[in-house]
Design an enzyme around this catalytic site. Structure first.
Site, PDB file in Angstrom:
ATOM      1  N   ARG A   1     -14.529  -6.686   0.975  1.00  0.00           N
ATOM      2  CA  ARG A   1     -13.684  -6.408   2.144  1.00  0.00           C
ATOM      3  C   ARG A   1     -12.958  -5.058   2.003  1.00  0.00           C
ATOM      4  NH1 ARG A   1      -8.093  -5.061   2.862  1.00  0.00           N
ATOM      5  NH2 ARG A   1      -7.419  -5.761   4.890  1.00  0.00           N
TER       6      ARG A   1
ATOM      7  N   THR B   1       0.826  -1.208   0.000  1.00  0.00           N
ATOM      8  CA  THR B   1       0.000   0.000   0.000  1.00  0.00           C
ATOM      9  C   THR B   1       0.863   1.261   0.000  1.00  0.00           C
ATOM     10  OG1 THR B   1      -1.828  -1.050   1.125  1.00  0.00           O
ATOM     11  CG2 THR B   1      -1.602   1.324   1.456  1.00  0.00           C
TER      12      THR B   1
ATOM     13  N   GLY C   1     -10.015  -2.612   3.948  1.00  0.00           N
ATOM     14  CA  GLY C   1      -9.010  -2.525   4.999  1.00  0.00           C
ATOM     15  C   GLY C   1      -9.032  -1.138   5.625  1.00  0.00           C
ATOM     16  N   ASP C   2      -7.902  -0.774   6.187  1.00  0.00           N
ATOM     17  CA  ASP C   2      -7.768   0.524   6.842  1.00  0.00           C
ATOM     18  C   ASP C   2      -7.527   1.657   5.854  1.00  0.00           C
ATOM     19  OD1 ASP C   2      -5.312  -0.673   6.132  1.00  0.00           O
ATOM     20  OD2 ASP C   2      -4.231   0.695   7.459  1.00  0.00           O
TER      21      ASP C   2
ATOM     22  N   GLY D   1      -4.835  -4.342   7.403  1.00  0.00           N
ATOM     23  CA  GLY D   1      -5.771  -3.265   7.715  1.00  0.00           C
ATOM     24  C   GLY D   1      -6.694  -3.544   8.877  1.00  0.00           C
TER      25      GLY D   1
HETATM   26  C1  SD4 Z   1      -5.297  -3.223   3.543  1.00  0.00           C
HETATM   27  N1  SD4 Z   1      -3.531  -1.862   4.473  1.00  0.00           N
HETATM   28  O1  SD4 Z   1      -6.100  -3.367   2.630  1.00  0.00           O
HETATM   29  C2  SD4 Z   1      -4.126  -2.346   3.266  1.00  0.00           C
HETATM   30  C3  SD4 Z   1      -3.250  -3.040   2.306  1.00  0.00           C
HETATM   31  C4  SD4 Z   1      -2.001  -3.536   2.785  1.00  0.00           C
HETATM   32  O2  SD4 Z   1      -0.848  -5.553   3.102  1.00  0.00           O
HETATM   33  O3  SD4 Z   1      -1.153  -2.783   3.203  1.00  0.00           O
HETATM   34  N2  SD4 Z   1      -1.889  -4.868   2.699  1.00  0.00           N
HETATM   35  O4  SD4 Z   1      -5.407  -3.758   4.631  1.00  0.00           O
END
Ligand code: SD4
Length: 318
Positions: A206, A178, A208-209, A232
């Site tokens: 889904r 990311t 994430g953060d 996330g």
């Molecule tokens: C998430 N933080 O979707 C993001 C992506 C990431 O390893 O960094 N994945 O959770």
């Protein structure tokens, strides 16, 4: 030493992103907001595992993008589950600037993008993603992995711990995930951007953060800015980047603030935390920066000026 302008991004792959942001910050004396957006756009344009339409799909084979952006006035915008649009960060900025809302998702986000001049791109995986997806389908294991590209890379990872150690693979690829970018401009204003295709092979729908203000990204122009990368779900649990900024408000350095947030996260379940990665990066109003991650393998890139005004780039690892 305190300094401005400065731009800090997650991962080694943040270096070219910083270079784009730097042009705006330094050469054009521009706004941090424009710098972080341009940086995010530049990586959204490349083929890589984890950002933009070339990224890994969800487990149904669809690439769904998440992004958010925040400026010095606490304006913010976000999109999530956005499909077939090349620059989610710019759609997020338009949500911020053109709507009374902060967050648009899915079809609504796509419709809004199309109404504002963005193009519908082909519904097609990049060759890299296609290959990885086919490989994944063989087992179809639903198990988030740490540092996705690291696992995929054919090359051996070169050892690189401690500040400013290089972190490339033998095959020349970057450690990558990311893309979070935070910047302080010449006017002393902070902004940040976070853009991702999310966890590879995630469940449909889904999030994430990364698109969530206060989890994946937070900016408070009186204090500092922080952005995260990694799993996330774990970042959301503690409202991660908000914690980091609040710790800086209480006088902690950027690195201390990141460390406190990581410790809070680990404390929830220390055993589990051995098996996932989260990293935070932060800058404060004085242009000091720092980072911290749960496990080794996280890296970040800094572009700033030293005391003599010389531009430097650095990669640090934990
Ligand atoms: C998430 N933080 O979707 C993001 C992506 C990431 O390893 O960094 N994945 O959770």
């Amino acid at each position: 030493a305190p300094q401005k302008p400065i731009v800090v991004s997650t991962w080694d792959s943040g270096l070219p992103v910083n270079a784009v942001a730097w042009k705006i910050l330094r050469e054009k004396n521009g706004r941090a907001l424009d710098a972080v957006e341009a940086g995010a756009n530049s990586i959204e344009d490349t083929i890589n595992c984890c950002v933009g339409l070339g990224g890994n799909p969800d487990r149904d084979g669809k690439v769904t993008l998440d992004a958010c952006i925040m400026d010095e006035h606490a304006n913010c915008g976000a999109v999530a589950y956005l499909q077939r649009i090349k620059h989610p960060i710019s759609v997020a900025r338009k949500v911020m600037e053109l709507t009374p809302h902060v967050f648009l998702v899915g079809d609504g986000a796509q419709q809004f993008a199309l109404a504002n001049g963005f193009q519908l791109e082909p519904d097609k995986l990049s060759a890299d993603a296609e290959k990885t997806y086919k490989e994944w389908l063989k087992k179809s294991e639903y198990k988030p992995v740490m540092n996705i590209e690291q696992q995929q890379s054919k090359g051996q990872k070169k050892e690189g711990h401690g500040p400013f150690a290089p972190n490339r693979f033998d095959d020349g690829s970057f450690n990558h995930d990311t893309m979070g970018t935070i910047a302080l401009d010449n006017a002393g204003n902070l902004s940040g951007a976070c853009t991702t295709s999310g966890m590879g092979f995630k469940m449909k729908g889904r999030l994430g953060d990364s698109p969530i203000i206060g989890a994946g990204l937070f900016v408070d122009n009186e204090v500092g800015a922080a952005v995260s990368s990694g799993q996330g779900e774990e970042v959301i649990r503690i409202a991660g980047t908000h914690v980091v900024v609040e710790m800086m408000r209480m006088g902690k350095s950027p690195e201390e603030a990141c460390k406190i947030a990581i410790e809070r996260l680990v404390k929830i379940n220390p055993e589990k935390a051995k098996n996932f990665q989260v990293g935070f990066i932060a800058i404060n109003k004085a242009g000091e920066y720092g980072a911290y991650s749960i496990n080794p393998g996280f890296s970040y890139s800094v572009t700033a000026s030293d005391a003599g005004g010389k531009v430097f780039m650095a990669i640090s690892h934990y």
